[in-house]
Design an enzyme around this catalytic site. Structure first.
Site, PDB file in Angstrom:
ATOM      1  N   HIS A   1      40.067  50.751  18.459  1.00  0.00           N
ATOM      2  CA  HIS A   1      40.674  50.087  17.301  1.00  0.00           C
ATOM      3  C   HIS A   1      41.882  50.855  16.776  1.00  0.00           C
ATOM      4  O   HIS A   1      42.031  52.067  17.012  1.00  0.00           O
ATOM      5  CB  HIS A   1      39.636  49.930  16.185  1.00  0.00           C
ATOM      6  CG  HIS A   1      39.142  51.252  15.646  1.00  0.00           C
ATOM      7  ND1 HIS A   1      39.852  52.022  14.759  1.00  0.00           N
ATOM      8  CD2 HIS A   1      37.996  51.937  15.903  1.00  0.00           C
ATOM      9  CE1 HIS A   1      39.178  53.121  14.475  1.00  0.00           C
ATOM     10  NE2 HIS A   1      38.043  53.098  15.164  1.00  0.00           N
TER      11      HIS A   1
ATOM     12  N   GLU B   1      30.119  51.808  17.262  1.00  0.00           N
ATOM     13  CA  GLU B   1      30.285  53.257  17.147  1.00  0.00           C
ATOM     14  C   GLU B   1      28.923  53.907  16.891  1.00  0.00           C
ATOM     15  O   GLU B   1      27.913  53.222  16.704  1.00  0.00           O
ATOM     16  CB  GLU B   1      31.272  53.563  16.013  1.00  0.00           C
ATOM     17  CG  GLU B   1      31.641  55.033  15.812  1.00  0.00           C
ATOM     18  CD  GLU B   1      32.224  55.693  17.057  1.00  0.00           C
ATOM     19  OE1 GLU B   1      31.466  55.863  18.043  1.00  0.00           O
ATOM     20  OE2 GLU B   1      33.417  56.059  17.032  1.00  0.00           O
TER      21      GLU B   1
END
Length: 373
Positions: A112, A224
């Site tokens: 990201h 994550e």
């Protein structure tokens, strides 16, 4: 070059240099060791001496191969080691590989863009534990990074090749995914749900179209590290659906985030295991080129399992940490028949059918034909 460093009743330390490889061998030696050692088992027994080796290991550290055997031998007169085995293993790392195309998938891995938690966390690591950064959104700089990567995927033609976009269901990854791989503005009065509504997640961005772009699927396996850090805790799926109407959330079982725990941080090896599970799951998909928009920790720990059979610089290229909004393309190979994709470009040949015995096969089948006795 072979270097040997030894002292009485201690392991031999051997350093071997060949081509661009450096091999460090730590070995115990015996006067009667057998000439062939089954290196695949640990512990194992020398057939002639009843000497048991307590450990056998082969590992890599950059361009260093570490191979070690530990023995309970006490009488030592000379050493024996199968250096040709080590050299063969090294040579194998520089040999090209060849695999059927239909057993391969191309993955375009993306971390990201810059999130507000990245900025705060670099200034003070304690910020990662702050509720202020719950489900962190992109910064204005992060959106600029998205725009640059979008230009790149269009200029290279990658935007036309991707069959599917898989995204971690967190605000920063979904903003990055739709910004990079999303469609253009609406045309000809066609109305479809947008990938992202205007100003989603304090983006100050117009809505992003779902026209002329691949499908987007949210998958929890590529999230994550789970736990402790609020920036890695997701919102409810119902809330996300209102912000990203054209993303498919059907693979996520729970509306609330039941995976994130306030007092337990997922271990690195657990992230790696989840990453391998994710890669195995990819073989259930029919798509051949897949973009995956995810996170630094997930990518690093998943990819660290790969590359040990490559040149050290290739291993480094695979396993190094991703920068914000970095894209890295890799190929994964199905070597265990996990997938069932048929070969779409292979052609069976012999249509129409006819005689086609190759001369080399004929030589093998009839080796004595034509010889004069």
């Amino acid at each position: 070059m072979l270097q040997i460093l030894t002292s009485p009743f201690s392991p031999i330390h051997i350093k071997f240099h060949s081509f661009f490889h450096s091999v460090n061998l730590i070995l115990c030696y015996s006067s009667t060791l057998h000439t062939s050692l089954p290196l695949a088992h640990s512990p194992f027994q020398s057939p002639k001496t009843n000497t048991f080796f307590s450990s056998v290991s082969l590992s890599t550290r950059g361009n260093l191969f570490l191979f070690s055997l530990s023995s309970h031998c006490k009488r030592v007169s000379f050493f024996y080691i199968l250096l040709f085995w080590v050299i063969a293993e090294m040579d194998a790392t520089i040999s090209p590989g060849l695999y059927p195309l239909h057993r391969c998938k191309t993955l375009h891995l993306v971390r990201h863009a810059q999130g507000v938690h990245n900025v705060a966390g670099e200034i003070d690591h304690a910020a990662y534990s702050s509720e202020e950064y719950f489900d962190a959104h992109l910064t204005p700089l992060g959106w600029q990074q998205v725009d640059h990567l979008r230009n790149h995927v269009h200029e290279t033609g990658l935007s036309k090749k991707v069959d599917l976009v898989i995204v971690s269901p967190l605000l920063r990854t979904m903003q990055t995914a739709v910004g990079v791989f999303g469609g253009e503005g609406y045309k000809d009065g066609i109305e479809v749900p947008p990938l992202m509504v205007a100003n989603a997640g304090q983006s100050d961005r117009p809505e992003i179209s779902s026209l002329n772009c691949p499908p987007f699927v949210a998958v929890e396996l590529c999230r994550e590290h789970l736990g402790v850090h609020p920036c890695d805790r997701r919102r409810s799926i119902n809330e996300y659906r209102s912000l990203f109407p054209a993303i498919d959330f059907s693979l996520i079982e729970n509306d609330d985030d039941v995976l994130w725990k306030a007092d337990t941080r997922e271990k690195n090896e657990e992230v790696a295991a989840r990453g391998m599970k994710f890669l195995s799951w990819l073989w259930t998909r029919k798509e051949k080129e897949i973009a995956i928009v995810t996170h630094s920790g997930f990518l690093y720990h998943t990819l660290s399992a790969f590359g040990s059979d490559c040149h050290p610089s290739v291993k480094d290229e695979i396993c190094k940490h991703f920068k914000n909004c970095e894209l890295r393309s890799v190929v994964i190979i199905d070597r265990s028949m996990m997938g069932s994709d048929p070969a779409t470009t292979n052609y069976p040949g012999k249509i129409p059918s006819g005689l086609d015995l190759p001369s080399d096969v004929a030589d093998e089948k009839l080796p004595d034909e034509g010889k004069v006795n």
